[in-house]
Design a protein around this motif. Structure first.
Motif: not given
Length: 216
Positions: A1-22, A164-168
């Protein structure tokens, strides 16, 4: 069975002010169709290598030849020059294509032309170096701002900062990339005046955040 290539987003946030969803919203707005999101929360890109992060290790396990890895910018992978360049080269060897949301860069290991390889590798090196340099400049501005705030512990705090710090940090990162003020303001969700304020006196902007307890 051929496996379809995926597009994977890697997100990293270092503070609680930041969001993965953004970061996901930014990628989708730029036209990426994301199959899966892998994210590390509360993790420093300076102190912790990608392969040493819990979800970073999972990312290496998930990615296969033909897959596309999407990141907002290379600083999400890390802010250490050696780690970022090593990771991108390793992924390209596996046949993974790395694409950035900001600047729309594509790093593909399939090219065999030596001139194209040289240009690609130079861009990777430049972007990784910029990510580390920006992180160091941001930390220095924060240190200066904290010292400035501590020097006058009873001083009037002034108006609450409109960012915010994230925006800074995001504004500083995009300034380092040579992005224009209007684009930065739109991307970071701040006014152009805020962009100019951070650009012209990052230490004062950091001091404002510190006085309001928003720099930790």
């Amino acid at each position: 069975m051929t496996i379809k290539p995926q597009t994977i987003l890697y997100a990293r946030v270092s503070t609680t002010e930041q969001t993965i969803e953004h970061q996901r919203t930014q990628a989708e707005t730029a036209g990426f169709v994301i199959d899966k999101v892998v994210a590390d929360v509360g993790v420093s890109g300076i102190k912790t290598r990608l392969a040493d992060r819990q979800e970073g290790r999972r990312l290496f396990d998930l990615l296969r030849a033909g897959d596309t890895l999407v990141v907002r910018w290379v600083d999400r992978l890390g802010r250490n020059y050696a780690d970022v360049t090593d990771c991108i080269r390793e992924l390209m060897k596996r046949g993974v294509v790395i694409r950035t949301v900001i600047n729309g860069m594509t790093f593909d290991g399939s090219t065999t032309d030596p001139m194209q390889q040289a240009v690609r590798d130079s861009l990777i090196a430049f972007m990784a170096a910029t990510a580390q340099a920006q992180a160091e400049a941001s930390k220095e501005a924060q240190r200066a701002g904290i010292e400035h705030a501590k020097a006058k512990p009873g001083a009037y705090r002034g108006r609450r900062p409109s960012f915010t710090r994230e925006q800074f940090e995001q504004v500083q990162a995009m300034l380092a990339q040579g992005v224009g003020a209007s684009e930065i303001a739109s991307e970071a969700g701040v006014s152009r005046q805020t962009v100019y304020r951070i650009r012209d006196d990052a230490a004062a902007a950091a001091a404002m955040l510190e006085r309001w307890g928003r720099m930790s």
